[in-house]
Design a protein around this motif. Sequence first.
Motif, PDB file in Angstrom:
ATOM      1  N   GLU A 145       0.822  -1.205   0.000  1.00  0.00           N
ATOM      2  CA  GLU A 145       0.000   0.000   0.000  1.00  0.00           C
ATOM      3  C   GLU A 145       0.868   1.273   0.000  1.00  0.00           C
ATOM      4  OE1 GLU A 145      -3.001   0.428  -0.532  1.00  0.00           O
ATOM      5  OE2 GLU A 145      -4.297  -1.065   0.427  1.00  0.00           O
ATOM      6  N   PRO A 146       0.504   2.261  -0.817  1.00  0.00           N
ATOM      7  CA  PRO A 146       1.210   3.543  -0.765  1.00  0.00           C
ATOM      8  C   PRO A 146       0.911   4.251   0.552  1.00  0.00           C
ATOM      9  CG  PRO A 146      -0.719   3.714  -2.170  1.00  0.00           C
ATOM     10  CD  PRO A 146      -0.580   2.259  -1.813  1.00  0.00           C
ATOM     11  N   CYS A 147       1.855   5.068   1.042  1.00  0.00           N
ATOM     12  CA  CYS A 147       1.688   5.698   2.362  1.00  0.00           C
ATOM     13  C   CYS A 147       0.754   6.902   2.327  1.00  0.00           C
ATOM     14  CB  CYS A 147       3.050   6.116   2.910  1.00  0.00           C
ATOM     15  SG  CYS A 147       3.809   7.526   2.039  1.00  0.00           S
ATOM     16  N   ASN A 148       0.596   7.519   1.156  1.00  0.00           N
ATOM     17  CA  ASN A 148      -0.229   8.724   0.977  1.00  0.00           C
ATOM     18  C   ASN A 148       0.254   9.909   1.809  1.00  0.00           C
ATOM     19  OD1 ASN A 148      -2.388   8.143  -0.964  1.00  0.00           O
ATOM     20  ND2 ASN A 148      -2.985   6.560   0.477  1.00  0.00           N
ATOM     21  N   LYS A 149       1.503   9.848   2.299  1.00  0.00           N
ATOM     22  CA  LYS A 149       2.047  10.938   3.103  1.00  0.00           C
ATOM     23  C   LYS A 149       3.320  11.533   2.505  1.00  0.00           C
ATOM     24  CE  LYS A 149       0.226   9.090   7.473  1.00  0.00           C
ATOM     25  NZ  LYS A 149       0.578   8.555   8.817  1.00  0.00           N
TER      26      LYS A 149
END
Length: 253
Positions: A72-76
């Motif tokens: 999953e990408p961290c989105n941060k």
Amino acid sequence: MANLALYRKYRPKTFGEIIGQEHVVQTLRNALMHAMVSHAYLFCGPRGSGKTTLARLLAKAVNCENLGKDGEPCNKCSACQEINLGRAMDLVEIDAASNRGIDEIRELKEGIRFMPVKLKYKVFVVDEAHQLTKEAANALLKTLEEPPSHAIFILATTETHKMIGTIVSRCQRFDFRKFRLEEIVQRLSTLAKNENLETEKAALELIALSSGGSLRDAESILDKVSTFAAGASTKRITADQVKELLGLVDINL
């Protein structure tokens, strides 16, 4: 400022938010977790089945600076945020329906030669890839045969049979399916709650039936119905409102 359409406002930002295409999601996450990402993918399936959404998610994941162990990408990180905000120069999206000629592909080939500006990979998403001209498709094929290590291609199409076989053979192909009625109803129910909308289940089922299995169409209809219902005495979205807006007629035998 204009309000964002629901399908844009609630576009999934993680693989876990994707519904209905679990076979595609699991394979892509495995590829990310085991460093087995391909240089070219072909996403096939009906419109509104999530092809472009997953293409952007994959582009974000391969460039994420803190990718999770589950893929999953961290989105941060800065890469995730740039892609989420639509500002990433290294994510190039081409609509082949309106940019289908050889000149556009030549321009694409020129852009491929250069290294990414900020991200790890340059990701090229070609939507409606079957609409490329023969000359443009042949130019793309040449690029796919000799891809640079910093480039990833994701082709999306609703008409796979119109694609050149040699292009298809150079891509990892994934077939997307139409969404089931219950999947669409569940998604619409979640969006309605997020928007503080009270809905009848029968209304959501009518919207789902009218969408033809396209989640994007279903979300667009919900958007229109919520606007239609805004002027009513109650904020509750009813089956009768959906029928009136869509011009549906009850047939009593």
